[in-house]
Write an enzyme that holds these catalytic residues in place. Structure first.
Site, PDB file in Angstrom:
ATOM      1  N   LYS A  89       0.848  -1.189   0.000  1.00 51.41           N
ATOM      2  CA  LYS A  89       0.000   0.000   0.000  1.00 51.41           C
ATOM      3  C   LYS A  89       0.879   1.233   0.000  1.00 51.41           C
ATOM      4  CE  LYS A  89      -4.112   1.538  -0.434  1.00 51.41           C
ATOM      5  NZ  LYS A  89      -4.875   1.196  -1.625  1.00 51.41           N
ATOM      6  N   SER A 118      -8.652  -0.463  -5.389  1.00 50.61           N
ATOM      7  CA  SER A 118      -8.965  -0.037  -4.031  1.00 50.61           C
ATOM      8  C   SER A 118     -10.473   0.114  -3.879  1.00 50.61           C
ATOM      9  CB  SER A 118      -8.208   1.249  -3.681  1.00 50.61           C
ATOM     10  OG  SER A 118      -6.834   0.991  -3.521  1.00 50.61           O
TER      11      SER A 118
END
Length: 621
Positions: free
Chosen positions: A200, A406
């Protein structure tokens, strides 16, 4: 006396109000009369005409909402063919209609003003061009130079011409974001980062001075897959193989040396282009091919926007008798609340899906996603409506455009099936939270914050340090949110949370790989998804209906009036007003460019402060 004074003030205010309203009304009437009295430039397509496909604006799935009055003022500062967003569907429709139109014999690809676009959007355009060529009609590309995106389309032409002084810039794909850790330290800004996932990397620019090895690994994989697809597609339609693409400076330098530094000759030697021609030579070639226009100065032609206005009705009416496959577009950053077209508001996009659910004629829905994510809360609001559609017996197909990662993947996960183009960027299943505090910055300036509160939680401010225990609470919240994300995907994809975690961790995947991993079901474009939705609903005959946000009666009236008249026709093209407006437009453009580096964070408004956002995916859009 006091009463008379106030009465006089009120009379003056009331008079001013009526005067302003009357002026505005008169302005609208004048515009309306001008639109009716002016014959305008009637568009005539002569037999044998060239369709000039001048794609001079960003190619999008959905146009960004623009206030009608602002659009009219913008019209006063630009020419008729000024750059503006172009719907991908409109481009495909124009090419498909031209293929059936006996008046169109050639398409001229004029791509000089076309900005970068993702591979899957380019591929849908070239698919239509190949179908056009199958009718026996010609496609010719001409330009001063070609960027990588422009060349992908141009490569599908029967002939690629370039100005002798031009160049072809095919550089591959890369991403080199800016990193601010040291700058923030010098400003004594305290970073508070909360994230889950090895890959991430959305917050890395604020906590590092370089890209982490994990981010480099993940980004290299999908960028390489994207580059390989580009090379394969171009090599399939040009007279060379994939080895012709220069990937090292040594090879590039050797080839440029052989061409004596002449970029045009280099492009010709490497078969990127077929001919080197000036504008005049291309114009004469087309005159010889299709004939001159009625003025005898150039070839018979019609521009993209002109032809679009002929083939696309200004108002689309639904047939109340037919069953529908509804299309809802989710384009942009996902934020909480209401948003206009071109952005994804949790409430507003959910409302579009709800409209589809409550419409008895809608039997299936395609959720067309082009988003790198955003607010986790807003994503869940949208996902809940997808679940409600399925509960109502209406199948939902998630159709991924350039990016659905996402939060974009979150809203897709609940669909009956997930479709994506081979080059779609998806995954990035991970969450983060971030904010800055400025207690050290302020203390360096001699500014402090102090006081009292009834609890340890009260008085939180960016001017004060973050309590370590509160930081632990926030980190727990982020980890819990990541667990929810895993559960959402696991439940939808018939996987265990552990299986999802192995391919999640915020890692980005190209769709072809994502299909192998079980994150998507099938590879295909928007039309494939529509057909799949109709098949799930067992529809043999149906119409496709795009559900859009409705305008208020006032907005619609202004749009209808100003849409039929040009403010430029009232102001003139050379007067002082136009000059002032043009200067203002240039300043606005400059401000937008200066703020682009932090634009990705401007709309973060999740009420929980937790985001599922893929900043790395911006390179793909």
């Amino acid at each position: 006396m006091i009463a008379k004074v106030f009465k006089g003030i009120w009379t003056g205010i009331n008079f001013s109000r009526r005067l302003i309203l009357n002026i505005l009304f008169l302005l609208l009437v004048i515009v309306f009369i001008v639109s009716l009295s002016s014959d305008g430039d009637k568009i005539i397509v002569e037999n044998g005409s060239v369709l000039r496909l001048n794609l001079n604006g960003p190619i999008v799935e959905e146009k960004t909402y623009i206030d009608p009055i602002e659009a009219a003022i913008s019209d006063a500062t630009s020419n008729a063919e000024s750059p503006g967003e172009i719907l991908l569907d409109d481009i495909v429709e124009v090419i498909n209609e031209a293929a059936k139109d006996d008046r169109i014999s050639v398409i001229l690809l004029d791509l000089q003003e076309m900005p970068k676009a993702h591979l899957n959007k380019l591929k849908q355009i070239t698919k239509a061009l190949e179908a056009f060529k199958q009718t026996g009609k010609k496609v010719i590309a001409s330009g001063y130079y070609y960027t990588q995106a422009q060349y992908y389309i141009a490569a599908h032409a029967d002939e690629v011409a370039m100005h002798p002084y031009g160049s072809v810039a095919i550089e591959g794909f890369g991403m080199y974001p800016l990193y601010f850790k040291e700058a923030l330290e010098k400003l004594k800004v305290t970073q508070h980062i909360f994230r889950v996932g090895t890959f991430k990397s959305a917050v890395e620019p604020f906590i590092r001075n370089d890209m982490s090895d994990a981010a480099k690994e993940a980004n290299r994989v999908w960028l390489t897959a994207l580059w390989n697809e580009y090379k394969q597609d171009v090599a399939a339609v040009r007279p060379f193989d994939e080895s012709n693409f220069d990937e090292t400076m040594d090879v590039f330098l050797a080839k440029m040396t052989a061409a004596n530094g002449d970029a045009g000759q280099y492009a010709l030697d490497n078969q990127w282009v077929d001919t080197l021609k000036t504008n005049q030579q291309v114009r004469q070639q087309l005159i010889d091919l299709v004939g001159a226009d009625e003025k005898g100065k150039t070839f018979k032609q019609v521009s993209f926007r002109q032809y679009l206005s002929l083939v696309k009705p200004p108002v689309v009416f639904d047939n109340p008798m037919t069953e529908k496959v509804a299309v809802v577009v989710a384009r942009g950053t996902i934020v909480d609340g209401e948003r206009k077209a071109g952005e994804i508001g949790g409430d507003s996009t959910a409302a579009l899906l709800r409209n589809a659910r409550l419409d008895d004629k809608v039997k299936a829905v395609v959720l067309r996603i082009d988003s790198g994510g955003g607010s986790m809360f807003a994503s869940e609001v949208i996902r809940a409506e997808v679940l409600a559609l399925k509960a109502a017996g209406k199948p939902v197909i998630a159709s991924m455009s350039s990016v659905a990662a996402s939060g974009g993947y979150w809203i897709a996960s609940a669909a009956n099936e997930i479709w994506a183009a081979p080059s779609t960027i998806t995954g990035s299943i991970g969450v983060f939270g971030t904010f800055m505090t400025f207690e050290n910055t302020l203390s360096n300036l001699g500014v402090y914050s102090d006081g009292v509160a009834t609890t340890d939680m009260a008085g939180f401010s960016i001017t004060r340090p973050l309590d370590d225990k509160m930081a632990q609470v926030i980190q727990m919240s982020v980890e819990e949110a990541y667990g929810r994300f895993l559960d959402v995907v696991a439940d939808a994809r018939n996987m265990t949370p552990e299986q999802v975690d192995n391919i999640a961790q915020g890692r980005v995947w190209i769709a072809a790989k994502a299909q192998e991993l079980g994150l998507i079901d099938k590879l295909g474009d928007k039309q494939d998804a529509i057909k799949a939705a109709a098949a799930l609903a067992k529809l043999n005959h149906y119409d496709v209906k795009t559900i859009k946000q409705s305008l208020s009666p006032q907005q619609k009236m202004i749009q209808d009036i100003l849409g039929n008249a040009s403010v430029k026709s009232m102001l003139g093209s050379n007067n002082a007003t136009t000059s002032v407006l043009a200067t203002q437009a240039n300043l606005q453009s400059l401000v937008k460019r200066l703020s682009s580096e932090i634009d990705n964070l401007k709309d973060y408004n999740d009420p929980q402060g937790v985001y599922a956002r893929c900043l790395a995916c911006s390179v793909a859009q």
